[in-house]
Motif scaffolding. Structure first.
Motif, PDB file in Angstrom:
ATOM      1  N   HIS A  16      -6.430   2.024  -2.094  1.00  0.00           N
ATOM      2  CA  HIS A  16      -6.517   0.576  -2.209  1.00  0.00           C
ATOM      3  C   HIS A  16      -5.181  -0.096  -1.897  1.00  0.00           C
ATOM      4  CE1 HIS A  16      -9.792   1.929  -5.157  1.00  0.00           C
ATOM      5  NE2 HIS A  16     -10.382   1.560  -4.031  1.00  0.00           N
ATOM      6  N   THR A  17      -5.200  -1.427  -1.803  1.00  0.00           N
ATOM      7  CA  THR A  17      -3.997  -2.216  -1.508  1.00  0.00           C
ATOM      8  C   THR A  17      -3.872  -3.329  -2.542  1.00  0.00           C
ATOM      9  OG1 THR A  17      -5.175  -3.753  -0.035  1.00  0.00           O
ATOM     10  CG2 THR A  17      -4.232  -1.763   0.969  1.00  0.00           C
ATOM     11  N   ASN A  26       5.780   4.129   0.000  1.00  0.00           N
ATOM     12  CA  ASN A  26       5.214   2.799  -0.226  1.00  0.00           C
ATOM     13  C   ASN A  26       5.530   1.897   0.960  1.00  0.00           C
ATOM     14  OD1 ASN A  26       4.472   2.599  -3.424  1.00  0.00           O
ATOM     15  ND2 ASN A  26       6.144   4.031  -3.040  1.00  0.00           N
ATOM     16  N   LEU A  78      -3.083   0.928  -6.825  1.00  0.00           N
ATOM     17  CA  LEU A  78      -3.498   1.385  -5.501  1.00  0.00           C
ATOM     18  C   LEU A  78      -4.638   2.402  -5.580  1.00  0.00           C
ATOM     19  CD1 LEU A  78      -0.027   1.728  -3.751  1.00  0.00           C
ATOM     20  CD2 LEU A  78      -1.578  -0.230  -3.808  1.00  0.00           C
ATOM     21  N   ASN A 122       0.853  -1.182   0.000  1.00  0.00           N
ATOM     22  CA  ASN A 122       0.000   0.000   0.000  1.00  0.00           C
ATOM     23  C   ASN A 122       0.891   1.234   0.000  1.00  0.00           C
ATOM     24  OD1 ASN A 122       0.674  -0.394   2.930  1.00  0.00           O
ATOM     25  ND2 ASN A 122      -0.581   1.438   3.135  1.00  0.00           N
TER      26      ASN A 122
END
Length: 408
Positions: A217-218, A251, A298, A211
């Motif tokens: 999002h992941t 990140n 992401l 992520n």
């Protein structure tokens, strides 16, 4: 004769090593279930990551009782010598078939904290497996120490590294931009990259998740899960993504076990805006222009088609068109596309202004069938959000929104 003898010995050694390796692979670690009859006085921890399970028990001065059952070996070996019982004075451990019973007698004397490590073994044919039991005890009534997790060994640690980037339009650029494809890799803590198979650190986790700060999002790059057919394990050792904003992005890679983050590492990636996002007005594609789709793993809400820079009457321009990657109904997608453009521009240029009267600043706009709604500019570029109207007589024009960009 000596050469033949030495050759035979070498072959025998290789066969013996292969057999040992096979035995090592076939050896199953001890699997335990733990029943804590006195959770108010004993805290149970374990198993810790690794080939040899470790269980930790932390007790206060009150009486405590633990029963451990080995689920895959029927008989445990004696604790030491021929004895099935071990008594430290402040804890008693007894082996009964495949069970281990731990008893902490009542003791609130206030003596200094003590600890003990006991190794349990079991045999499967010629193989011996081990489990380590570590006991800690304080002697204050009702005072339960906070459990401290065991530090992860180096072989359980990993890193996220930037493996490279592919510039938009194959530009000769030394610095990545938001619309370039950034490639990442997962390595061990010593930067060793394994392109195929499963590195040792994966055995410590149920999943490893990527992520980044500020992204919704992941992406799960590693997962090991049980299924009706057995188990499934997946690992992406290398993956790529575009980003829809410039600047420094932190990140993260997080290793999960039993729903908890056991290890985390991070990497800062800086994306530099060119003339506009990833566009460089010095490059005009004269032959075979491409329309690549850019995506962010992401931020999966949007995808964009970025047209190569082409020219009309010697004047360069480009288009960025939202992609209907979620297959939304055609009648509903224009509103989604409009939001996609505004979101992209908010994240990179700022809030749009009214486009009224701004059309005269552009040299490559369509002659008709368009409405300009919003206008942006930066030091080198001008941008318009255009609404293509589906009202021409032949019905070929699609009702859509896109971004039109030109250099100043």
């Amino acid at each position: 004769m000596d050469r033949v003898f030495m050759l035979c010995m070498a072959v025998a050694g290789l066969l013996f090593a292969a057999a040992c390796e096979k035995e090592e692979i076939m050896r199953a670690p001890m699997e335990w279930s733990v029943e804590n009859m006195t959770p108010e006085s004993v805290v149970c921890e374990g198993p810790s990551p690794g080939r040899i399970p470790k269980y930790y028990f932390r007790a206060n001065g009150d009486e405590g009782e633990i029963v451990m059952t080995c689920n895959n070996y029927d008989v445990l070996n004696p604790i030491s010598g021929n004895s099935d019982t071990y008594d430290s004075g402040w804890a008693t451990i007894k082996v009964e078939a495949n069970q281990l019973k731990i008893h902490f007698p009542y003791n609130t004397s206030g003596a200094p904290e003590v600890s003990e490590s006991i190794t349990l073994t079991a045999n499967d044919d010629k193989n011996m497996v081990q489990t380590i039991i570590v006991l800690f005890r304080t002697f204050e009534k009702g005072e339960q120490p906070d459990p401290q997790p065991e530090p992860l060994p180096d072989e359980a640690k990993f890193k996220i590294v930037q493996a490279g980037f592919t510039p938009l339009m194959q530009l000769d650029s030394r610095l990545p931009a938001p619309l370039d494809l950034i490639t990442f890799r997962i390595t061990d803590v010593n930067d060793k990259y394994t392109a195929s198979g499963f590195p040792e650190f994966t055995q410590y986790y149920d999943s490893i998740v990527w992520n980044a700060d500020g992204f919704p999002h992941t992406l799960r790059i590693y997962e090991s899960k049980a299924t009706a057919e057995g188990s499934e394990t997946h690992l992406a050792t290398q993956w790529g993504s575009h980003f829809f904003k410039s600047g420094t992005i932190k990140n993260h890679l997080k290793g999960y076990r039993n729903g908890k983050v056991e290890y985390e590492t991070s990497l800062d990636v800086t994306l530099y805006e060119r003339d506009f996002l990833g566009l460089d007005w010095s490059t005009v594609v004269l032959l075979n222009p491409k329309n690549p789709t850019v995506y962010c793993r992401l931020d999966t809400d949007y995808e964009y088609q970025v047209n190569d820079i082409v020219a009309k009457d010697g004047n360069p321009f480009s288009k960025i068109i939202p992609v209907n990657h979620k297959l939304i109904q055609d009648s509903d997608f224009p509103a989604v596309a409009r939001k996609a453009i505004i979101t992209l521009m908010d994240n990179n240029v700022g809030e749009g202004r009214s486009a009224k009267g701004k059309e005269i600043l552009f040299k490559c706009l369509p002659d008709e069938g368009m409405e300009a709604e919003l206008y942006w500019e930066n030091k080198t570029s001008r941008m318009l959000m255009l609404h293509q109207l589906a009202n021409n007589p032949d019905g070929l024009a699609q009702n859509m929104y896109y971004l039109h960009a030109e250099p100043k």
